[in-house]
Design an enzyme around this catalytic site. Structure first.
Site, PDB file in Angstrom:
ATOM      1  N   SER A 148      38.480  33.686  -5.898  1.00 45.44           N
ATOM      2  CA  SER A 148      38.073  34.323  -7.340  1.00 45.44           C
ATOM      3  C   SER A 148      38.829  35.257  -7.695  1.00 45.44           C
ATOM      4  O   SER A 148      40.173  34.782  -8.264  1.00 45.44           O
ATOM      5  CB  SER A 148      36.566  34.891  -7.041  1.00 45.44           C
ATOM      6  OG  SER A 148      36.001  35.044  -8.400  1.00 45.44           O
ATOM      7  N   ASP A 304      35.258  31.415 -13.333  1.00 45.06           N
ATOM      8  CA  ASP A 304      33.749  31.491 -13.401  1.00 45.06           C
ATOM      9  C   ASP A 304      33.190  32.792 -14.061  1.00 45.06           C
ATOM     10  O   ASP A 304      32.042  33.127 -14.118  1.00 45.06           O
ATOM     11  CB  ASP A 304      33.368  31.091 -11.702  1.00 45.06           C
ATOM     12  CG  ASP A 304      33.370  32.411 -10.935  1.00 45.06           C
ATOM     13  OD1 ASP A 304      34.404  33.462 -11.244  1.00 45.06           O
ATOM     14  OD2 ASP A 304      32.966  32.548  -9.958  1.00 45.06           O
TER      15      ASP A 304
END
Length: 579
Positions: A148, A304
């Site tokens: 991430s 995301d």
């Protein structure tokens, strides 16, 4: 050998699983010291988000061996709990980080070696495509190789259950146990994804289905260019997906922060590839000023999450995650209102996010729920709400993670980007900025101000000492929480580390308790909320504070005084060498 013998005796002296004890004894007798050492010294934690750690050799790092071991444990768990696992299959995807490609191939190989079908998402994909593919295909689980927004030396292994949500307890502990029982590699094959007939490669088809769903939630039919956007992918995979999101929402193309839009695992222009970090948007702001853009859209590297900034006068306003959350909620609610679909709607957020969303829900007749931090909790709670007859139309956490409509039950920076941009374009068409819209929301629902930050501490005993001092009397295990903070009386305490809630029946909190992490919440007599917690992936003590003021400026001033008092008296950064 002496040190192995000592490790064995130490391990066997603990209250461990008898079957594992027998395995240790057997490995020792066979002199299989490599596997034995892996079993005894493996410190790579398999938590509810899967694995995430610095890459490198050793059993406490992300590397090919630990990825194989994690996958073998995951397979063993699924094999024992999922009927028709071979037919259901699993989904595997990866981003652009160092070793992501090889980690994904080895992950797929473990399942393929056990004759399990693998939906292998070839090329670089954004994280939300994995849970979307899981629910679209009915797969048993999904694995995304990504760290991430972590630093470049990290990588990670994120696991989604069959419902498209990140796994939660007790699944994480069950998988962790299976990892320990299956440490010796079954296969180490990079090429099996290219040769096995069990590989299903329909990546473009799944992308098309994903963007078709985005087009279905488009609200405004006409294409107009009322505002100029600039986009940065923060050196991640987001550009392709952001472009297609704009196309799905029938929006004109955005401008680019050229230095940051292509995947680069070195993340050369940012210290941390996290759009929340101070200074992370500096280059995008410079680029936006150059091309005359009014709004900056920034995805984190696996796309995301979504960060947003807007030019207000001659300055840039970087919206907080809480501000974006309430703005998006208002947009989505309005879309349902305009369609006359207002019954049985619900929104949710986390305990450390703004309660302005609760006020919005209350005033519009919607159900509101809060969960622990993380979308693994939000996604599963949204599914629970829907089983109870409530349509969960929106969820968010203050760390710029947003779930819009029902595309995926996880944070999705690409669908959020499309929803936000469509409505922002609409607002500009009416002569209104997004910042103007936010001020209108404050006037309607109250001036909720927050001040969130963190201190870095690499020493776990120091962290435990800090929290023990907060909750216990000196040299005692008797509870003794602060009576006041910043001159205001503490009227509510919830401690999810030891399981204490002073207003709940028998003082037992309704939310899950975990002794492996620190999390304490205080509410003051002026309704100010303070939560202190440790990060699950970084050496941080985080604090989250919120206060509903008479107006924005007085609210900020009053909250700042309370926060400083909390820092000085509870965290004591100088005494504890906090950075």
């Amino acid at each position: 050998m002496a040190d192995i013998d000592a490790l064995v005796q130490e391990y066997l002296s603990l209250d461990q699983n008898p079957a594992t004890n027998q395995e240790i004894k057997g490995l020792f007798e066979k002199k299989d010291f490599a596997t034995l050492k892996a079993l005894l010294t493996n410190r790579l934690e398999f938590g509810t988000a899967g694995l995430r750690a610095e890459m490198g050799s050793g059993y406490s790092r992300m590397n090919e061996l630990t990825v194989i071991q994690a996958t073998q444990g995951l397979y063993a768990h699924l094999h024992s709990t999922v009927p028709n696992l071979k037919d259901k299959g699993v989904v595997v995807g990866h981003d652009h980080r160092f070793n992501s490609d090889s980690f994904a191939k080895l992950t797929a190989a473990v399942f393929l070696s056990k004759d399990v079908k693998v939906y292998y998402l070839k090329g670089l994909v954004h994280t939300p495509l994995v849970p979307f593919t899981v629910t679209t295909t009915g797969a048993a689980c999904g694995i995304m190789i990504t760290a991430s927004h972590n630093p470049k030396q990290d990588n990670g292994y994120k696991v989604y259950a069959a419902n498209g949500c990140q796994i939660i307890a007790p699944t994480d502990k069950q998988v962790a146990q299976k990892i320990l029982e299956n440490l010796k590699p079954w296969t180490w094959d990079y090429d099996l994804v290219n040769t096995s007939k069990l590989v299903v490669e329909k990546t473009e088809e799944f992308k098309e289905k994903y963007f078709a769903r985005l087009a279905e939630i488009r609200h405004f039919p006409t294409k107009s260019k009322n505002v100029k956007f600039l986009y940065t992918a923060m050196h991640g995979v987001g550009l392709e997906f952001a472009k297609k999101s704009f196309k799905a929402f029938n929006l004109p193309e955005f401008e680019l922060c050229q230095e940051q839009v292509l995947p680069d695992p070195d993340f050369p222009t940012v210290k941390f590839p996290n759009p929340e970090e101070k200074g992370a948007l500096d280059l995008a702001i410079k680029s936006a000023d150059k091309v005359g853009a009014q709004i900056i859209l920034a995805n984190d590297p696996d796309a995301d999450r979504l960060a947003i900034a807007e030019k207000v006068g001659d300055k840039w306003h970087v919206f907080t995650g809480n501000q974006i959350g309430v703005i998006l909620a208002s947009f989505i609610l309005e879309s349902f209102k305009e369609k006359g679909q207002t019954a049985n709607l619900g929104v949710l957020t986390t305990t450390v996010s703004s309660h302005m969303l609760e006020e919005l829900a209350k005033m519009n007749g919607m159900r509101f729920e809060e969960t622990l931090t993380g979308f693994k909790w939000l996604g599963n709670k949204a599914i629970e709400m829907e089983k109870e007859g409530t349509k969960a139309i929106f969820a968010y956490e203050e760390a710029i993670g947003f779930m819009c409509y029902d595309i995926v039950k996880d944070k999705d920076g690409v669908s959020a980007l499309g929803v936000f941009s469509e409505w922002a374009n609409h607002l500009y068409g009416k002569g209104q900025t997004v910042y103007d819209h936010l001020q209108n929301l404050y006037q309607k629902y109250g001036y909720w101000v927050s001040q969130n930050s963190y201190f870095i501490c690499h020493d776990k005993p120091t962290i435990n000492k800090i929290f023990d001092k907060i909750r216990y009397a000196p040299n005692s295990t008797n509870l003794d929480y602060p009576n006041e903070i910043g001159g205001f009386k503490v009227v509510y305490v919830r401690d999810l580390t030891i399981g204490y809630d002073n207003l709940a029946p028998n003082n037992k909190p309704a939310l899950p308790v975990s002794s492996s992490s620190q999390m304490v919440t205080f509410k003051l007599e002026n309704d100010c909320l303070i939560t202190l917690r440790t990060s699950g992936t970084e050496p941080k003590i985080k604090y989250y504070t919120e206060y509903k003021g008479r107006d924005a400026e007085s609210g900020k001033t009053e909250l700042a005084k309370i926060v400083q008092s909390m820092i000085d008296n509870l965290l004591e950064p100088q005494l504890n060498n906090l950075q």
